[in-house]
Motif scaffolding. Structure first.
Motif, PDB file in Angstrom:
ATOM      1  N   LYS A 414      44.852  12.076  20.458  1.00 43.64           N
ATOM      2  CA  LYS A 414      44.967  12.543  19.065  1.00 43.64           C
ATOM      3  C   LYS A 414      46.446  12.510  18.703  1.00 43.64           C
ATOM      4  O   LYS A 414      47.298  12.922  19.503  1.00 43.64           O
ATOM      5  CB  LYS A 414      44.418  13.966  18.953  1.00 43.64           C
ATOM      6  CG  LYS A 414      44.816  14.704  17.680  1.00 43.64           C
ATOM      7  CD  LYS A 414      44.046  14.195  16.467  1.00 43.64           C
ATOM      8  CE  LYS A 414      44.632  14.645  15.141  1.00 43.64           C
ATOM      9  NZ  LYS A 414      44.549  16.045  14.852  1.00 43.64           N
ATOM     10  N   SER A 416      49.216  13.668  15.621  1.00 46.13           N
ATOM     11  CA  SER A 416      49.482  14.363  14.351  1.00 46.13           C
ATOM     12  C   SER A 416      50.908  14.054  13.936  1.00 46.13           C
ATOM     13  O   SER A 416      51.825  14.196  14.758  1.00 46.13           O
ATOM     14  CB  SER A 416      49.357  15.882  14.522  1.00 46.13           C
ATOM     15  OG  SER A 416      48.016  16.250  14.504  1.00 46.13           O
ATOM     16  N   ARG A 418      54.090  14.443  10.923  1.00 43.87           N
ATOM     17  CA  ARG A 418      54.575  15.153   9.739  1.00 43.87           C
ATOM     18  C   ARG A 418      55.947  14.609   9.351  1.00 43.87           C
ATOM     19  O   ARG A 418      56.770  14.273  10.205  1.00 43.87           O
ATOM     20  CB  ARG A 418      54.725  16.665  10.002  1.00 43.87           C
ATOM     21  CG  ARG A 418      53.442  17.388  10.349  1.00 43.87           C
ATOM     22  CD  ARG A 418      52.460  17.473   9.185  1.00 43.87           C
ATOM     23  NE  ARG A 418      51.283  18.257   9.506  1.00 43.87           N
ATOM     24  CZ  ARG A 418      50.177  17.771  10.075  1.00 43.87           C
ATOM     25  NH1 ARG A 418      50.089  16.488  10.399  1.00 43.87           N
ATOM     26  NH2 ARG A 418      49.148  18.563  10.323  1.00 43.87           N
ATOM     27  N   GLY A 452      47.335  11.787  10.473  1.00 47.54           N
ATOM     28  CA  GLY A 452      46.783  11.954  11.813  1.00 47.54           C
ATOM     29  C   GLY A 452      46.066  10.688  12.234  1.00 47.54           C
ATOM     30  O   GLY A 452      45.730   9.840  11.403  1.00 47.54           O
TER      31      GLY A 452
HETATM   32  O1  C5P Z   1      45.018  16.669  12.295  1.00 49.85           O
HETATM   33  P1  C5P Z   1      46.200  16.730  11.391  1.00 49.85           P
HETATM   34  O2  C5P Z   1      46.387  18.060  10.743  1.00 49.85           O
HETATM   35  O3  C5P Z   1      47.449  16.221  11.992  1.00 49.85           O
HETATM   36  O4  C5P Z   1      45.840  15.703  10.203  1.00 49.85           O
HETATM   37  C1  C5P Z   1      46.659  15.531   9.076  1.00 49.85           C
HETATM   38  C2  C5P Z   1      45.911  14.670   8.061  1.00 49.85           C
HETATM   39  O5  C5P Z   1      45.721  13.370   8.589  1.00 49.85           O
HETATM   40  C3  C5P Z   1      44.498  15.184   7.777  1.00 49.85           C
HETATM   41  O6  C5P Z   1      44.529  16.060   6.678  1.00 49.85           O
HETATM   42  C4  C5P Z   1      43.724  13.930   7.470  1.00 49.85           C
HETATM   43  O7  C5P Z   1      43.870  13.652   6.070  1.00 49.85           O
HETATM   44  C5  C5P Z   1      44.464  12.827   8.201  1.00 49.85           C
HETATM   45  N1  C5P Z   1      43.776  12.329   9.431  1.00 49.85           N
HETATM   46  C6  C5P Z   1      43.135  11.074   9.388  1.00 49.85           C
HETATM   47  N2  C5P Z   1      42.547  10.585  10.527  1.00 49.85           N
HETATM   48  C7  C5P Z   1      42.593  11.272  11.700  1.00 49.85           C
HETATM   49  C8  C5P Z   1      43.237  12.527  11.753  1.00 49.85           C
HETATM   50  C9  C5P Z   1      43.819  13.039  10.593  1.00 49.85           C
HETATM   51  O8  C5P Z   1      43.085  10.461   8.325  1.00 49.85           O
HETATM   52  N3  C5P Z   1      42.028  10.745  12.800  1.00 49.85           N
END
Ligand code: C5P
Length: 476
Positions: A414, A416, A418, A452
């Motif tokens: 996974k 994440s 920012r 993410g």
């Molecule tokens: O999980 P996290 O808080 O880091 O995700 C941030 C944003 O990334 C989520 O709000 C979602 O819109 C997007 N996301 C995505 N695909 C993923 C994980 C997260 O589009 N596999």
């Protein structure tokens, strides 16, 4: 509360749809997001269904993607109505392909997709369609609240839950962290009915109910580097600024501080946070508007709407979805005690990972990025987003934060990401992450400042390299 006529019409349309469905006596499925806004939204919708005598189930999920929509499609035979909350606006095409002759309601505040669904099964309520900003004017819980209140004015009693959801989504973007626009209108409706009180205060956890040392150590919003999660450091901090943490052999409560001591505490906290590298906006956010829920017990975290939402957030992040929902439905006693324990455990985990980040033990630094290697210390997938958000506010260099965590999906990681404050507007993280994660055989996306992804474990280095190349090009 005055609503624009088009918004009112859409709320009407959804309510008519819900009432029509209730006449069939057939069950509905609520699918909602695992954060505080999603949990509060699902609970308000549950109240609406109960009032309409519609049988329903709730499914809380971490994200709505193709795999989940396909899985839900198999459940379509069991339900006649699907209600997607806090998600769905970006997946209309996929949903409409699979929903066929079923009814679908989407209540979401995230970005809208341009494409319109190919059949008419979907009714959508998204503030962005009406020129209302879904990032700070209203969240999903507020939207579901507007429907509930339209059904029955007595549902004004759900206004606190709407506010809890909005605060969970950090919609308190007004002066001194005040709610704005429709969120503020909902809060005012609650105030008019003596359900909510708004005041300016020091925004530290549990001020009314716990010793000051503990309050400081348990404050994670705003995150105070070196103090959050560290009681001993908080004790020393108070001593250093001339506030005696103890009196007569026991730890002092905030209420025992003299006016002068409160002033000293606020000034020194702001100074400390600035020196620790936080922006002046983040440091000053230690003082701001707080929202109290007047029919909750002041000695519990549910009294302060921000703490309530933090409690729900912890339940979501720790996978205790049912617990979050029952709290919102009004169950207290042992459910509340259990939720507080879950929150404690969640905070301990956050503190553990943040200590490793603080000491740089799991940080790899590149020119464009900080990579937090949560994957090597077993960081859970549902926590990585919170770690990324907190970390983006504490590193002084303007670099993208990339948190790697273990994934619930075998063979995957996974991620994440920012964007720090100083890089806002310079790159669109969501589209970059969507492109790169797809290129390496994973999936991902998100918003301009928060994204993410899920990527194959053996593509970690390639993902980072591609990300660095793209950022280096775009940040030139
Ligand atoms: O999980 P996290 O808080 O880091 O995700 C941030 C944003 O990334 C989520 O709000 C979602 O819109 C997007 N996301 C995505 N695909 C993923 C994980 C997260 O589009 N596999």
């Amino acid at each position: 509360m005055e609503l624009a006529s088009e918004l009112k019409e859409r709320i009407d349309l959804i309510l008519v749809s819900l009432i029509e469905h209730s006449r069939t006596g057939k069950p509905a499925l609520i699918v909602s997001h695992y954060d505080a806004d999603g949990i509060a939204s699902a609970a308000i919708m549950a109240k609406v269904f109960s009032q309409l005598s519609t049988p329903f189930h709730i499914r809380i999920v971490t994200q709505l993607d193709e795999a989940l929509i396909n899985e839900l499609a198999n459940a379509f035979k069991n339900y006649e109505l699907f209600v997607f909350l806090d998600m769905g606006s970006g997946e209309k095409e996929l949903i409409s392909k699979r929903c066929k002759d079923k009814k679908v309601i989407i209540i979401d505040h995230h970005e809208l997709t341009k494409e319109s669904p190919s059949n008419g099964c979907i009714v959508e309520l998204n503030p962005r369609e009406f020129g209302i900003n879904g990032d700070n004017e209203i969240s999903s819980s507020g939207l579901v609240y507007l429907i509930a209140r339209h059904l029955d004015v007595k549902n004004v009693k759900l206004a606190p839950l709407a506010i809890v959801g909005a605060l969970g989504d950090l919609q308190d973007r007004g002066e001194k962290s005040r709610l704005i626009s429709l969120n503020l209108a909902i809060a005012r409706e609650g105030m008019a009915h003596n359900l909510i009180k708004e005041e300016i205060s020091l925004r530290i956890f549990g001020l009314r109910s716990r010793p000051l040392v503990e309050c400081l150590a348990k404050t994670f919003d705003p995150y105070i580097p070196g103090l959050s999660g560290n009681k001993m450091a908080c004790y020393k901090f108070l001593k250093n600024i001339g506030i005696e943490p103890e009196a007569n052999g026991s730890l002092r409560m905030f209420s025992s501080l003299k006016k002068e001591e409160v002033r000293t505490l606020v000034t020194n906290l702001v100074k400390y946070m600035l020196e620790a590298g936080l922006s002046s906006k983040d440091a000053e956010s230690i003082v701001g508007y707080v929202y109290y829920i007047l029919n909750e017990d002041p000695s519990t975290p549910l009294y302060d709407a921000r703490e309530y939402s933090a409690l729900l957030n912890a339940c979501g992040r720790m996978g205790k979805y049912g617990l979050g929902i029952v709290l919102c439905l009004g169950v207290r006693g042992s459910a509340l005690n259990e939720a507080i324990e879950v929150w404690e455990e969640y905070r301990n985990r956050l503190a553990k990972y943040l200590r490793l980040i603080h000491s740089r033990d799991i940080v790899e630094e590149y020119r464009e990025l900080y990579v937090i290697r949560g994957d090597i210390v077993g960081m859970e997938e549902r926590i990585s987003g919170a770690i990324a958000s907190i970390t983006s506010g504490i590193f002084s260099e303007p670099k993208v934060i990339v948190v790697l965590a273990k994934s619930e999906r075998e063979g995957f990681l996974k991620v994440s990401l920012r964007l720090p404050e100083m890089l806002k507007g310079k790159v669109d993280l969501g589209s970059i992450v969507h492109a790169i994660s797809t290129e390496v055989g994973g999936s991902g996306g998100g918003h301009k400042v928060a994204a993410g992804a899920s990527i194959p474990i053996n593509k970690r280095e390639e993902f980072i390299e591609r990300l660095r190349d793209t950022l280096a090009g775009e940040l030139l």
